[in-house]
Design an enzyme around this catalytic site. Structure first.
Site, PDB file in Angstrom:
ATOM      1  N   ARG A 109      31.841  47.223  44.067  1.00  0.00           N
ATOM      2  CA  ARG A 109      32.771  46.105  44.232  1.00  0.00           C
ATOM      3  C   ARG A 109      32.399  44.747  44.244  1.00  0.00           C
ATOM      4  O   ARG A 109      31.394  44.642  45.012  1.00  0.00           O
ATOM      5  CB  ARG A 109      33.755  46.671  45.334  1.00  0.00           C
ATOM      6  CG  ARG A 109      35.020  45.687  45.472  1.00  0.00           C
ATOM      7  CD  ARG A 109      36.111  46.128  44.640  1.00  0.00           C
ATOM      8  NE  ARG A 109      37.644  45.452  45.079  1.00  0.00           N
ATOM      9  CZ  ARG A 109      38.565  45.506  44.192  1.00  0.00           C
ATOM     10  NH1 ARG A 109      38.167  45.720  42.905  1.00  0.00           N
ATOM     11  NH2 ARG A 109      39.597  44.985  44.441  1.00  0.00           N
ATOM     12  N   THR A 384      41.789  47.117  34.330  1.00  0.00           N
ATOM     13  CA  THR A 384      41.040  48.028  34.850  1.00  0.00           C
ATOM     14  C   THR A 384      40.510  49.191  33.625  1.00  0.00           C
ATOM     15  O   THR A 384      41.463  49.222  32.834  1.00  0.00           O
ATOM     16  CB  THR A 384      41.380  48.320  36.153  1.00  0.00           C
ATOM     17  OG1 THR A 384      41.562  47.486  36.949  1.00  0.00           O
ATOM     18  CG2 THR A 384      40.430  49.518  36.754  1.00  0.00           C
ATOM     19  N   THR A 402      36.293  47.308  36.834  1.00  0.00           N
ATOM     20  CA  THR A 402      37.558  46.216  36.698  1.00  0.00           C
ATOM     21  C   THR A 402      37.088  44.812  36.588  1.00  0.00           C
ATOM     22  O   THR A 402      36.172  44.478  36.909  1.00  0.00           O
ATOM     23  CB  THR A 402      38.675  46.525  37.627  1.00  0.00           C
ATOM     24  OG1 THR A 402      39.652  45.460  37.214  1.00  0.00           O
ATOM     25  CG2 THR A 402      37.898  46.048  39.194  1.00  0.00           C
ATOM     26  N   LEU A 403      37.988  44.079  35.650  1.00  0.00           N
ATOM     27  CA  LEU A 403      37.840  42.475  35.976  1.00  0.00           C
ATOM     28  C   LEU A 403      39.007  41.939  36.708  1.00  0.00           C
ATOM     29  O   LEU A 403      39.226  40.718  36.732  1.00  0.00           O
ATOM     30  CB  LEU A 403      37.640  42.012  34.535  1.00  0.00           C
ATOM     31  CG  LEU A 403      36.444  42.071  33.722  1.00  0.00           C
ATOM     32  CD1 LEU A 403      36.607  41.840  32.199  1.00  0.00           C
ATOM     33  CD2 LEU A 403      35.370  41.374  34.397  1.00  0.00           C
ATOM     34  N   SER A 455      40.749  47.325  47.019  1.00  0.00           N
ATOM     35  CA  SER A 455      41.128  47.881  45.697  1.00  0.00           C
ATOM     36  C   SER A 455      42.097  49.160  45.836  1.00  0.00           C
ATOM     37  O   SER A 455      42.179  49.699  46.682  1.00  0.00           O
ATOM     38  CB  SER A 455      39.763  48.377  45.248  1.00  0.00           C
ATOM     39  OG  SER A 455      40.089  48.974  43.856  1.00  0.00           O
ATOM     40  N   GLY A 476      45.181  50.145  36.207  1.00  0.00           N
ATOM     41  CA  GLY A 476      46.729  50.157  36.382  1.00  0.00           C
ATOM     42  C   GLY A 476      47.286  49.355  37.647  1.00  0.00           C
ATOM     43  O   GLY A 476      48.329  49.661  38.270  1.00  0.00           O
ATOM     44  N   GLY A 477      46.032  48.625  38.239  1.00  0.00           N
ATOM     45  CA  GLY A 477      46.360  47.866  39.534  1.00  0.00           C
ATOM     46  C   GLY A 477      47.012  48.897  40.681  1.00  0.00           C
ATOM     47  O   GLY A 477      46.380  49.987  40.667  1.00  0.00           O
TER      48      GLY A 477
HETATM   49  N1  GLY Z   1      41.834  45.058  40.732  1.00  0.00           N
HETATM   50  C1  GLY Z   1      42.473  46.088  40.710  1.00  0.00           C
HETATM   51  C2  GLY Z   1      42.120  46.939  41.954  1.00  0.00           C
HETATM   52  O1  GLY Z   1      40.970  47.184  42.275  1.00  0.00           O
HETATM   53  O2  GLY Z   1      42.953  47.659  42.616  1.00  0.00           O
END
Ligand code: GLY
Length: 573
Positions: A109, A384, A402-403, A455, A476-477
């Protein structure tokens, strides 16, 4: 052909005859030893978000690489073919289960830069400055993906590092044909690319992108060559690091040479829990995903979901009520464990989870406003992407990377050709103020230098009877957690095969806002009416998540589920 008695007695004929019987019974055609006629594979499988990247992973497995080798190659290939989420300028998590059952997780991360501070996105009146944590140079955390891949390969890789980067170099240098989805995403974002990147022309062209256009990324190929030849130093030191720091200076960003040098991925023990007869191996903090997934599974375990049925009103109500309570806990207790004492054991105590569900009643929805994060004795204080890979030895890798937003901050590193993340938005900019996913947070997830932002990514592996059962994850956040949760239930409770389980319509609720989001046509109107009559506010959306998963059947075959919501592809051998 007639078979006479002489042939039946011939040992060569007997061997041939028995072989044919064996292949017929095992559902396997001679000459295709790895594949049975249900589209299941014996020797390995890759499921990821773009066909060319899946092919890269499959080629590595066929060359004798293991699941981690294939994961490294897929990560770099996705950085070329899926620029909205595949990355070297972002971060992610890997959950690993070796064929012998040993597990570990790798946290790569992003981290807050050394100059980050708790009030960095607030104006003089203490209000959050809109979009500052999203579309500026200050939106980027220190990228972790390259160090993560180097570290995964150092510990578990079999093939040479350079051989895993080479396919991505070819894809970037020679180009690849873009899909309709990618063409549309690039056209949609072209205005922002131009605005945020004066003087650069990455991912833009004269006129519109069309399906089948060739996308060439020469600067990215050169960056990969540095990484191929120098490993982590090819990114965190030398010319690429210089380009990152120059880019930061150009836009008042915070990442320094020292931030890059000091970045290190971390191996963490997997978070392990049980759902009925299944062992769930998932990601610990700084992801909230693993804890939330285990809380959700435990919250619904006592109820007869199988009898109620898939996406029926009782099933949905139970799941939504569990989600409200779990996301409320997330807002208060989850953050980077290296900076904040996350009460993992308390949050996962069965008695605590049962007590949280006590306020659920069948007469009416529990309003989110009446739910607060729980308390327990002893406590002190798109986009992501996901890929699932398995190999011949039964090693399994579940990676979500993810970005943050689609194409991250939309800002490229000039000369290096890759996009920077906007992961800083996953911190809580101010207590109670929602981020781009509507998630709120507080002290546990406040901004600090060197801290990892919370996250929702939930790469997960499921075991049954001590054997590999499922590899699963999704972008999907905030909806990641509920999509993984529902996919697991679809297989275990609703008897769906892997493809059905990832394709099935999903719904989502996250405490705040107080609503239930349903995929279009995902729930019949009678059920929607029943939910509304109990006080649930229903909103519809085009799609939730893009799950890529693999199931291991009891016969030892791998069965893939590639999400039809995107270009997701499954390939095996
Ligand atoms: N950026 C989305 C997550 O890491 O949850």
């Amino acid at each position: 052909m007639t078979i006479n008695r002489l042939e039946i007695n011939n040992p060569k004929f007997q061997i041939l005859f028995l072989s044919v019987i064996f292949f017929v019974l095992s559902g396997c055609a001679p000459g295709q030893l790895g594949l049975n006629n249900s589209g299941q594979y014996r020797n390995g499988m890759v499921v990821c978000a773009y066909p060319d990247a899946a092919q890269v992973g499959l080629d590595i497995l066929k060359k004798g690489g293991n699941a981690v080798d294939a994961a490294v190659a897929v990560q770099f290939a996705l950085a070329v073919t899926l620029p909205e989420a595949g990355n070297i300028g972002g971060g992610g998590f890997m959950v690993y289960r070796a064929g012998n059952g040993k597990t570990s997780t790798l946290d790569f991360r992003e981290k807050g830069p050394g100059a980050a501070n708790v009030n960095m996105y607030l104006d003089s009146a203490g209000n959050v400055i809109p979009n500052m944590s999203l579309y500026t140079h200050k939106a980027s955390g220190v990228p972790g993906s390259v160090d993560g891949m180097v570290e995964a390969h150092r510990k578990y890789g079999k093939l040479k590092w350079a051989d895993l980067i080479e396919p991505a170099i070819k894809l970037a240098r020679n180009g690849f044909k873009i899909t309709k989805h990618l063409a549309s995403d690039l056209n949609h974002t072209a205005g922002q690319f131009r605005k945020l990147n004066p003087g650069k022309n990455y991912l833009v062209k004269e006129g519109e992108w069309k399906e089948g256009d060739l996308l060439i990324q020469e600067d990215l190929a050169k960056t990969f060559e540095q990484i191929r030849d120098k490993g982590r130093d090819g990114f965190y030191d030398g010319p690429v690091a210089d380009l990152i720091v120059d880019e930061m200076k150009l836009g008042n960003g915070l990442i320094t040479k020292a931030d890059l040098k000091n970045y290190h991925a971390v191996w963490r023990d997997a978070l392990v829990g049980k759902y009925k007869d299944y062992k769930i191996i998932t990601m610990p903090p700084p992801s909230s995903g693993g804890i939330a997934l285990l809380q959700l599974l435990k919250s619904v375990e006592p109820y007869p979901l199988k009898r109620w049925g898939f996406n029926q009103d009782s099933t949905m109500r139970l799941i939504v009520e569990a989600e409200r309570r779990v996301y409320a806990d997330r807002s208060k207790y989850l953050g980077d464990p290296d900076f904040y004492n996350v009460p993992v054991d308390s949050l996962l105590q069965p008695a605590y989870i049962t007590s949280r569900m006590k306020s659920f009643n069948w007469d009416a929805a529990t309003p989110s406003a009446s739910i607060q994060p729980g308390s327990f004795v002893g406590y002190e204080s798109d986009q992501t992407t996901h890929y699932s890979i398995v190999d011949r030895e039964g090693n399994a890798v579940s990676v979500t990377t993810t970005l943050n937003d689609s194409f991250g901050s939309k800002i490229f590193v000039g000369g290096a050709g890759f996009l920077l993340n906007n992961e800083m938005d996953d911190f809580s900019s101010k207590p109670g103020v929602p981020n781009m996913y509507g998630l709120v947070g507080g002290k546990a997830n406040s901004i600090q230098p060197g801290k990892r932002m919370l996250s929702s990514m939930t790469p997960t592996i499921v075991e049954k009877d001590g054997r590999l059962f499922m590899v699963v994850g999704t972008p999907g956040g905030s909806t990641i957690i509920t999509s993984v949760f529902q996919t697991i239930l679809n297989v275990i409770e609703f008897n769906q095969n892997m493809q059905q389980a990832v394709a099935s319509k999903r719904f989502h609720s996250q405490w705040l806002p107080d609503e239930v989001t349903i995929e279009k046509d995902g729930v019949d109107s009678t059920t929607v009416g029943k939910l509304q009559s109990k006080g649930y506010k229903i909103v519809t959306t085009k799609s939730i998540g893009r799950v890529d998963a693999i199931l291991k059947t009891k016969w030892g075959y791998y069965e893939g589920g590639a999400d039809p919501r995107g270009d997701d592809t499954k390939m095996g051998f």
